[in-house]
Design an enzyme around this catalytic site. Sequence first.
Site, PDB file in Angstrom:
ATOM      1  N   TYR A  55       0.746  -1.277   0.008  1.00 20.46           N
ATOM      2  CA  TYR A  55       0.083   0.138  -0.006  1.00 20.46           C
ATOM      3  C   TYR A  55       0.850   1.215   0.000  1.00 20.46           C
ATOM      4  O   TYR A  55       0.439   2.412  -0.392  1.00 20.46           O
ATOM      5  CB  TYR A  55      -0.815  -0.028   1.228  1.00 20.46           C
ATOM      6  N   ARG A  58       1.410   1.692  -3.577  1.00 22.39           N
ATOM      7  CA  ARG A  58       0.238   2.304  -4.455  1.00 22.39           C
ATOM      8  C   ARG A  58       0.007   3.794  -4.008  1.00 22.39           C
ATOM      9  O   ARG A  58      -0.159   4.632  -4.879  1.00 22.39           O
ATOM     10  CB  ARG A  58      -0.927   1.620  -3.934  1.00 22.39           C
ATOM     11  N   VAL A  92      -9.711   3.510  -4.009  1.00 20.31           N
ATOM     12  CA  VAL A  92      -9.007   3.992  -3.134  1.00 20.31           C
ATOM     13  C   VAL A  92      -8.227   5.112  -3.506  1.00 20.31           C
ATOM     14  O   VAL A  92      -7.334   5.780  -2.591  1.00 20.31           O
ATOM     15  CB  VAL A  92      -8.231   2.856  -2.138  1.00 20.31           C
ATOM     16  N   HIS A 108     -14.847   2.152   0.077  1.00 17.12           N
ATOM     17  CA  HIS A 108     -13.781   0.912   0.397  1.00 17.12           C
ATOM     18  C   HIS A 108     -12.437   1.780   0.801  1.00 17.12           C
ATOM     19  O   HIS A 108     -11.422   1.055   1.234  1.00 17.12           O
ATOM     20  CB  HIS A 108     -13.197   0.298  -0.993  1.00 17.12           C
ATOM     21  N   CYS A 119      -6.088   3.735  18.957  1.00 17.47           N
ATOM     22  CA  CYS A 119      -6.856   4.810  19.229  1.00 17.47           C
ATOM     23  C   CYS A 119      -8.286   5.164  18.547  1.00 17.47           C
ATOM     24  O   CYS A 119      -9.059   5.806  18.753  1.00 17.47           O
ATOM     25  CB  CYS A 119      -6.247   6.375  19.505  1.00 17.47           C
ATOM     26  N   SER A 177     -16.620  -4.147 -12.313  1.00 14.98           N
ATOM     27  CA  SER A 177     -16.869  -5.588 -13.040  1.00 14.98           C
ATOM     28  C   SER A 177     -17.924  -6.251 -12.257  1.00 14.98           C
ATOM     29  O   SER A 177     -18.423  -7.090 -12.680  1.00 14.98           O
ATOM     30  CB  SER A 177     -15.335  -6.388 -12.753  1.00 14.98           C
TER      31      SER A 177
HETATM   32  P1  OAD Z   1     -12.447  -4.654 -11.460  1.00 10.86           P
HETATM   33  O1  OAD Z   1     -10.826  -4.507 -11.711  1.00 10.86           O
HETATM   34  O2  OAD Z   1     -12.777  -5.913 -10.866  1.00 10.86           O
HETATM   35  O3  OAD Z   1     -13.015  -4.099 -12.682  1.00 10.86           O
HETATM   36  C1  OAD Z   1     -12.852  -3.001 -13.547  1.00 10.86           C
HETATM   37  C2  OAD Z   1     -13.839  -2.768 -14.567  1.00 10.86           C
HETATM   38  O4  OAD Z   1     -13.604  -1.757 -15.431  1.00 10.86           O
HETATM   39  C3  OAD Z   1     -13.832  -4.040 -15.566  1.00 10.86           C
HETATM   40  O5  OAD Z   1     -15.214  -4.462 -15.544  1.00 10.86           O
HETATM   41  C4  OAD Z   1     -13.238  -3.585 -16.926  1.00 10.86           C
HETATM   42  O6  OAD Z   1     -13.977  -3.975 -18.127  1.00 10.86           O
HETATM   43  C5  OAD Z   1     -13.734  -1.921 -16.725  1.00 10.86           C
HETATM   44  N1  OAD Z   1     -12.737  -0.934 -17.381  1.00 10.86           N
HETATM   45  C6  OAD Z   1     -11.575  -1.126 -17.682  1.00 10.86           C
HETATM   46  N2  OAD Z   1     -10.954  -0.160 -18.222  1.00 10.86           N
HETATM   47  C7  OAD Z   1     -12.138   0.524 -18.477  1.00 10.86           C
HETATM   48  C8  OAD Z   1     -12.253   2.049 -19.331  1.00 10.86           C
HETATM   49  N3  OAD Z   1     -11.096   2.854 -19.800  1.00 10.86           N
HETATM   50  N4  OAD Z   1     -13.408   2.540 -19.107  1.00 10.86           N
HETATM   51  C9  OAD Z   1     -14.429   1.906 -18.541  1.00 10.86           C
HETATM   52  N5  OAD Z   1     -14.283   0.691 -17.899  1.00 10.86           N
HETATM   53  C10 OAD Z   1     -13.238   0.085 -17.942  1.00 10.86           C
HETATM   54  O7  OAD Z   1     -12.451  -3.549 -10.460  1.00 10.86           O
HETATM   55  P2  OAD Z   1     -13.659  -3.032  -9.536  1.00 10.86           P
HETATM   56  O8  OAD Z   1     -15.008  -3.587 -10.031  1.00 10.86           O
HETATM   57  O9  OAD Z   1     -13.474  -1.641  -9.087  1.00 10.86           O
HETATM   58  O10 OAD Z   1     -11.946  -3.867  -3.328  1.00 10.86           O
HETATM   59  O11 OAD Z   1     -13.363  -3.750  -8.352  1.00 10.86           O
HETATM   60  C11 OAD Z   1     -14.104  -3.713  -6.801  1.00 10.86           C
HETATM   61  C12 OAD Z   1     -13.335  -4.022  -5.699  1.00 10.86           C
HETATM   62  O12 OAD Z   1     -12.518  -5.237  -5.832  1.00 10.86           O
HETATM   63  C13 OAD Z   1     -12.093  -2.957  -5.645  1.00 10.86           C
HETATM   64  O13 OAD Z   1     -12.871  -1.756  -5.022  1.00 10.86           O
HETATM   65  C14 OAD Z   1     -11.443  -3.693  -4.469  1.00 10.86           C
HETATM   66  C15 OAD Z   1     -11.533  -4.844  -5.162  1.00 10.86           C
HETATM   67  O14 OAD Z   1     -10.890  -5.914  -4.458  1.00 10.86           O
HETATM   68  C16 OAD Z   1     -11.197  -3.512  -2.141  1.00 10.86           C
HETATM   69  O15 OAD Z   1     -10.225  -3.156  -2.168  1.00 10.86           O
HETATM   70  C17 OAD Z   1     -12.210  -3.786  -0.990  1.00 10.86           C
END
Ligand code: OAD
Length: 232
Positions: A55, A58, A92, A108, A119, A177
């Site tokens: 992290y 990141r 994040v 998240h 604390c 996704s």
């Molecule tokens: P994902 O990596 O699962 O999905 C990203 C989505 O964005 C996919 O469906 C891609 O097709 C789409 N994508 C990629 N490039 C794009 C673009 N230029 N324009 C539009 N769409 C695009 O990420 P999240 O769905 O955000 O949680 O993942 C959800 C959570 O899973 C995150 O917040 C994180 C992770 O584990 C925690 O950290 C708790």
Amino acid sequence: MPPRRIVILTGAGVSAESGVPTFRGPDGLWEGHRVEDVATPQAFRRDPVLVQRFYDARRAALAAVQPNAAHRALARLDALWPGELLLVTQNVDDLHDRAGSARMLHMHGELKSAWCTACDRRHPWEGGLLDAPPCPACGLAGHLRPDIVWFGEMPYHMDRIEAALLAADLFVSIGTSGNVYPAAGFVDLARHAGARCIELNLDPSMTSGRFHDSRLGPAGALVPQLVDELLG
Ligand code: OAD
């Protein structure tokens, strides 16, 4: 009738064109790691050095990226939309913040926040946590962790988010996704409550079939287009 109350959900896809890697790439890894090795409380207990280093990297990488056209369009909508609006991000990173979105919640957590488990206070954080710095509030060292919601932990602000979804007449999901709940279920809640539901994503998501309208393409093009439609 035009919508008045809008809820927008964003995921990693909205930041992809800024150069922030999404979570579920073709190799199924997040920056070379399995999600369960860096994004669970168990992983942190087992190997805090690995997780803090991950992290810290990141957080440091945020300095090299900028908001893109999608973040900027959503900030414009926030500034000009006369009705209610809530942007809920699973991301994040701080790109919505830097673009200027104000009516926004990080469900998240945030890379640029540190949480003291001694604390229970949270602090804006720019540097690293690997060196076990002291908590600015209680002074104890070694208790600050990334203020990130890991798998198995409760997302933040759920009461406010659910209330907004139940009152919404438009729900828009961008660049996610649909793998991770509760966010993946927001479309069902909003739709059941009567909202029109629109998805903007590069590829079909796990939840595409639940939207009234699913538009495929890059967020940097589709989001400004939708914002123009909404602002007339
Ligand atoms: P994902 O990596 O699962 O999905 C990203 C989505 O964005 C996919 O469906 C891609 O097709 C789409 N994508 C990629 N490039 C794009 C673009 N230029 N324009 C539009 N769409 C695009 O990420 P999240 O769905 O955000 O949680 O993942 C959800 C959570 O899973 C995150 O917040 C994180 C992770 O584990 C925690 O950290 C708790």
